[in-house]
Motif scaffolding. Sequence first.
Motif, PDB file in Angstrom:
ATOM      1  N   ALA A   1       0.827  -1.209   0.000  1.00  0.00           N
ATOM      2  CA  ALA A   1       0.000   0.000   0.000  1.00  0.00           C
ATOM      3  C   ALA A   1       0.858   1.254   0.000  1.00  0.00           C
ATOM      4  CB  ALA A   1      -0.927  -0.011   1.220  1.00  0.00           C
ATOM      5  N   VAL A   2       1.966   1.232   0.718  1.00  0.00           N
ATOM      6  CA  VAL A   2       2.864   2.389   0.731  1.00  0.00           C
ATOM      7  C   VAL A   2       3.566   2.532  -0.613  1.00  0.00           C
ATOM      8  CG1 VAL A   2       4.919   3.371   1.804  1.00  0.00           C
ATOM      9  CG2 VAL A   2       3.194   2.253   3.218  1.00  0.00           C
ATOM     10  N   CYS A   3       3.925   1.402  -1.221  1.00  0.00           N
ATOM     11  CA  CYS A   3       4.690   1.446  -2.471  1.00  0.00           C
ATOM     12  C   CYS A   3       3.889   1.973  -3.654  1.00  0.00           C
ATOM     13  CB  CYS A   3       5.217   0.046  -2.797  1.00  0.00           C
ATOM     14  SG  CYS A   3       6.621  -0.453  -1.768  1.00  0.00           S
ATOM     15  N   VAL A   4       2.573   1.968  -3.570  1.00  0.00           N
ATOM     16  CA  VAL A   4       1.782   2.508  -4.680  1.00  0.00           C
ATOM     17  C   VAL A   4       1.631   4.024  -4.584  1.00  0.00           C
ATOM     18  CG1 VAL A   4       0.507   0.350  -4.966  1.00  0.00           C
ATOM     19  CG2 VAL A   4      -0.420   2.136  -3.498  1.00  0.00           C
ATOM     20  N   LEU A   5       2.100   4.612  -3.502  1.00  0.00           N
ATOM     21  CA  LEU A   5       2.039   6.064  -3.383  1.00  0.00           C
ATOM     22  C   LEU A   5       3.015   6.715  -4.360  1.00  0.00           C
ATOM     23  CD1 LEU A   5       1.980   6.391   0.520  1.00  0.00           C
ATOM     24  CD2 LEU A   5       0.046   6.643  -1.046  1.00  0.00           C
TER      25      LEU A   5
ATOM     26  N   ALA B   1      10.599   4.083   0.777  1.00  0.00           N
ATOM     27  CA  ALA B   1      11.375   2.936   1.266  1.00  0.00           C
ATOM     28  C   ALA B   1      11.367   2.823   2.793  1.00  0.00           C
ATOM     29  CB  ALA B   1      12.797   2.995   0.727  1.00  0.00           C
ATOM     30  N   PRO B   2      11.796   3.869   3.526  1.00  0.00           N
ATOM     31  CA  PRO B   2      11.770   3.731   4.990  1.00  0.00           C
ATOM     32  C   PRO B   2      10.364   3.629   5.556  1.00  0.00           C
ATOM     33  CG  PRO B   2      12.397   5.963   4.361  1.00  0.00           C
ATOM     34  CD  PRO B   2      12.381   5.160   3.113  1.00  0.00           C
ATOM     35  N   LEU B   3       9.418   4.360   4.951  1.00  0.00           N
ATOM     36  CA  LEU B   3       8.049   4.317   5.447  1.00  0.00           C
ATOM     37  C   LEU B   3       7.433   2.925   5.261  1.00  0.00           C
ATOM     38  CD1 LEU B   3       5.652   5.855   6.645  1.00  0.00           C
ATOM     39  CD2 LEU B   3       4.986   6.489   4.312  1.00  0.00           C
ATOM     40  N   GLY B   4       7.696   2.296   4.107  1.00  0.00           N
ATOM     41  CA  GLY B   4       7.162   0.969   3.855  1.00  0.00           C
ATOM     42  C   GLY B   4       7.687  -0.060   4.839  1.00  0.00           C
ATOM     43  N   VAL B   5       8.996  -0.006   5.121  1.00  0.00           N
ATOM     44  CA  VAL B   5       9.591  -0.964   6.056  1.00  0.00           C
ATOM     45  C   VAL B   5       9.079  -0.724   7.472  1.00  0.00           C
ATOM     46  CG1 VAL B   5      11.748  -1.765   7.076  1.00  0.00           C
ATOM     47  CG2 VAL B   5      11.640  -1.258   4.631  1.00  0.00           C
ATOM     48  N   VAL B   6       9.038   0.536   7.889  1.00  0.00           N
ATOM     49  CA  VAL B   6       8.593   0.850   9.255  1.00  0.00           C
ATOM     50  C   VAL B   6       7.141   0.418   9.469  1.00  0.00           C
ATOM     51  CG1 VAL B   6       8.054   2.742  10.829  1.00  0.00           C
ATOM     52  CG2 VAL B   6      10.241   2.711   9.625  1.00  0.00           C
ATOM     53  N   LEU B   7       6.275   0.721   8.511  1.00  0.00           N
ATOM     54  CA  LEU B   7       4.874   0.352   8.671  1.00  0.00           C
ATOM     55  C   LEU B   7       4.686  -1.170   8.614  1.00  0.00           C
ATOM     56  CD1 LEU B   7       2.932   3.105   6.676  1.00  0.00           C
ATOM     57  CD2 LEU B   7       3.262   2.864   9.146  1.00  0.00           C
ATOM     58  N   ALA B   8       5.499  -1.861   7.815  1.00  0.00           N
ATOM     59  CA  ALA B   8       5.428  -3.322   7.794  1.00  0.00           C
ATOM     60  C   ALA B   8       5.821  -3.903   9.151  1.00  0.00           C
ATOM     61  CB  ALA B   8       6.323  -3.880   6.693  1.00  0.00           C
ATOM     62  N   VAL B   9       6.847  -3.323   9.771  1.00  0.00           N
ATOM     63  CA  VAL B   9       7.278  -3.777  11.104  1.00  0.00           C
ATOM     64  C   VAL B   9       6.192  -3.510  12.134  1.00  0.00           C
ATOM     65  CG1 VAL B   9       8.919  -3.357  12.966  1.00  0.00           C
ATOM     66  CG2 VAL B   9       9.725  -3.506  10.606  1.00  0.00           C
ATOM     67  N   LEU B  10       5.653  -2.297  12.128  1.00  0.00           N
ATOM     68  CA  LEU B  10       4.619  -1.948  13.105  1.00  0.00           C
ATOM     69  C   LEU B  10       3.354  -2.781  12.905  1.00  0.00           C
ATOM     70  CD1 LEU B  10       4.977   1.948  13.161  1.00  0.00           C
ATOM     71  CD2 LEU B  10       5.829   0.287  14.834  1.00  0.00           C
ATOM     72  N   THR B  11       2.995  -3.019  11.653  1.00  0.00           N
ATOM     73  CA  THR B  11       1.816  -3.827  11.371  1.00  0.00           C
ATOM     74  C   THR B  11       2.009  -5.259  11.865  1.00  0.00           C
ATOM     75  OG1 THR B  11       1.316  -2.496   9.415  1.00  0.00           O
ATOM     76  CG2 THR B  11       0.276  -4.650   9.566  1.00  0.00           C
TER      77      THR B  11
ATOM     78  N   ARG C   1      10.157  -2.310  -5.729  1.00  0.00           N
ATOM     79  CA  ARG C   1       9.572  -1.074  -6.261  1.00  0.00           C
ATOM     80  C   ARG C   1      10.646  -0.223  -6.925  1.00  0.00           C
ATOM     81  NH1 ARG C   1       8.904   4.436  -4.909  1.00  0.00           N
ATOM     82  NH2 ARG C   1       6.824   5.258  -5.419  1.00  0.00           N
ATOM     83  N   ARG C   2      11.774  -0.072  -6.250  1.00  0.00           N
ATOM     84  CA  ARG C   2      12.875   0.709  -6.808  1.00  0.00           C
ATOM     85  C   ARG C   2      13.377   0.088  -8.099  1.00  0.00           C
ATOM     86  NH1 ARG C   2      15.139   5.234  -8.249  1.00  0.00           N
ATOM     87  NH2 ARG C   2      17.413   5.109  -8.346  1.00  0.00           N
ATOM     88  N   LEU C   3      13.523  -1.232  -8.091  1.00  0.00           N
ATOM     89  CA  LEU C   3      14.027  -1.936  -9.272  1.00  0.00           C
ATOM     90  C   LEU C   3      13.081  -1.772 -10.462  1.00  0.00           C
ATOM     91  CD1 LEU C   3      16.176  -3.918 -10.400  1.00  0.00           C
ATOM     92  CD2 LEU C   3      14.708  -5.769  -9.608  1.00  0.00           C
ATOM     93  N   ILE C   4      11.788  -1.873 -10.200  1.00  0.00           N
ATOM     94  CA  ILE C   4      10.795  -1.804 -11.270  1.00  0.00           C
ATOM     95  C   ILE C   4      10.703  -0.396 -11.855  1.00  0.00           C
ATOM     96  CG2 ILE C   4       8.335  -2.003 -11.790  1.00  0.00           C
ATOM     97  CD1 ILE C   4       8.288  -4.186  -9.547  1.00  0.00           C
ATOM     98  N   LEU C   5      10.620   0.603 -10.989  1.00  0.00           N
ATOM     99  CA  LEU C   5      10.436   1.974 -11.460  1.00  0.00           C
ATOM    100  C   LEU C   5      11.700   2.544 -12.097  1.00  0.00           C
ATOM    101  CD1 LEU C   5       8.269   3.553  -8.621  1.00  0.00           C
ATOM    102  CD2 LEU C   5       7.547   2.532 -10.789  1.00  0.00           C
TER     103      LEU C   5
ATOM    104  N   ALA D   1       3.375  -9.077 -18.011  1.00  0.00           N
ATOM    105  CA  ALA D   1       4.580  -8.586 -17.352  1.00  0.00           C
ATOM    106  C   ALA D   1       4.242  -7.891 -16.033  1.00  0.00           C
ATOM    107  CB  ALA D   1       5.330  -7.639 -18.279  1.00  0.00           C
ATOM    108  N   MET D   2       3.138  -7.151 -16.019  1.00  0.00           N
ATOM    109  CA  MET D   2       2.709  -6.487 -14.783  1.00  0.00           C
ATOM    110  C   MET D   2       2.391  -7.508 -13.690  1.00  0.00           C
ATOM    111  SD  MET D   2       0.178  -3.496 -16.184  1.00  0.00           S
ATOM    112  CE  MET D   2       0.728  -2.243 -17.323  1.00  0.00           C
ATOM    113  N   LEU D   3       1.692  -8.577 -14.063  1.00  0.00           N
ATOM    114  CA  LEU D   3       1.347  -9.610 -13.088  1.00  0.00           C
ATOM    115  C   LEU D   3       2.604 -10.313 -12.577  1.00  0.00           C
ATOM    116  CD1 LEU D   3      -1.796 -11.178 -14.819  1.00  0.00           C
ATOM    117  CD2 LEU D   3      -1.743  -9.611 -12.875  1.00  0.00           C
ATOM    118  N   ALA D   4       3.544 -10.556 -13.461  1.00  0.00           N
ATOM    119  CA  ALA D   4       4.789 -11.195 -13.048  1.00  0.00           C
ATOM    120  C   ALA D   4       5.566 -10.321 -12.074  1.00  0.00           C
ATOM    121  CB  ALA D   4       5.644 -11.513 -14.272  1.00  0.00           C
ATOM    122  N   VAL D   5       5.636  -9.033 -12.375  1.00  0.00           N
ATOM    123  CA  VAL D   5       6.335  -8.101 -11.491  1.00  0.00           C
ATOM    124  C   VAL D   5       5.630  -8.006 -10.144  1.00  0.00           C
ATOM    125  CG1 VAL D   5       6.816  -5.658 -11.149  1.00  0.00           C
ATOM    126  CG2 VAL D   5       7.453  -6.753 -13.282  1.00  0.00           C
ATOM    127  N   GLY D   6       4.295  -8.018 -10.164  1.00  0.00           N
ATOM    128  CA  GLY D   6       3.559  -7.954  -8.912  1.00  0.00           C
ATOM    129  C   GLY D   6       3.751  -9.191  -8.046  1.00  0.00           C
ATOM    130  N   ALA D   7       3.856 -10.350  -8.698  1.00  0.00           N
ATOM    131  CA  ALA D   7       4.028 -11.594  -7.945  1.00  0.00           C
ATOM    132  C   ALA D   7       5.467 -11.820  -7.506  1.00  0.00           C
ATOM    133  CB  ALA D   7       3.561 -12.777  -8.793  1.00  0.00           C
TER     134      ALA D   7
END
Length: 210
Positions: free
Chosen positions: A118-122, A130-140, A171-175, A185-191
């Motif tokens: 959810a953070v990575c689609v922002l 990057a830091p927000l996604g990791v921190v929220l994953a830890v807290l969740t 996310r960084r690698l894809i963008l 290709a989108m489905l493969a990247v998502g999975a």
Amino acid sequence: MVGIGWPQLLGVPARKTLSTVISLAGIVAVLLASIAPAGMALAWTVVVIALGVIAVFMVQLIRGTGQPHRLESTFGASSGLLLAVLGAGWVAAERLSANSADSGMMLVTGVSMLMAVAVCVLPWPDRLVAPLGVVLAVLTGALGAALASSVPMLPAALVGAVAGGIIVCFRRLILADGGPTKLPAMLAVGAAPVLSSGALVYFLEKMLLG
């Protein structure tokens, strides 16, 4: 999805053949993880990867000499094969004694990954996402363990950190390349980040939960 979409994502030759090899490797790895002894659920994973890479090389040999993009096709297909096989880690993790007893660890892990996604689609720069996604994953993970499962908070937080880190890195690698444009290709990247997390989640949960 990875088997079909990965060769299209990379734009390599012999897409149908390589898709078949990647897909079969992933399916075989999952089947072996589901029937192997509980303590050795991923024992055959290395064998599947080795045989799959050999099959990828055989495809390039059959194509013959002088064909274009042979090196790119070999390395690209091998990376997709590795991702597909690592997905068997989710099956292996589900067979751990802690998870088979319905501890809720798999649910907490999934929710942590969903938060990172959810953070990575922002549409924000990587230095924020990057830091927000990791921190929220830890807290969740920690909060989910405290509220909805019998899992200790520390293991849930550590698994959430690893899963969140993998997702933000993808996310960084894809963008960096602008992202895929075709649906397979989108489905493969998502999975891909979900599959690549499988083996790490298995070993972490096996180490932390027993």
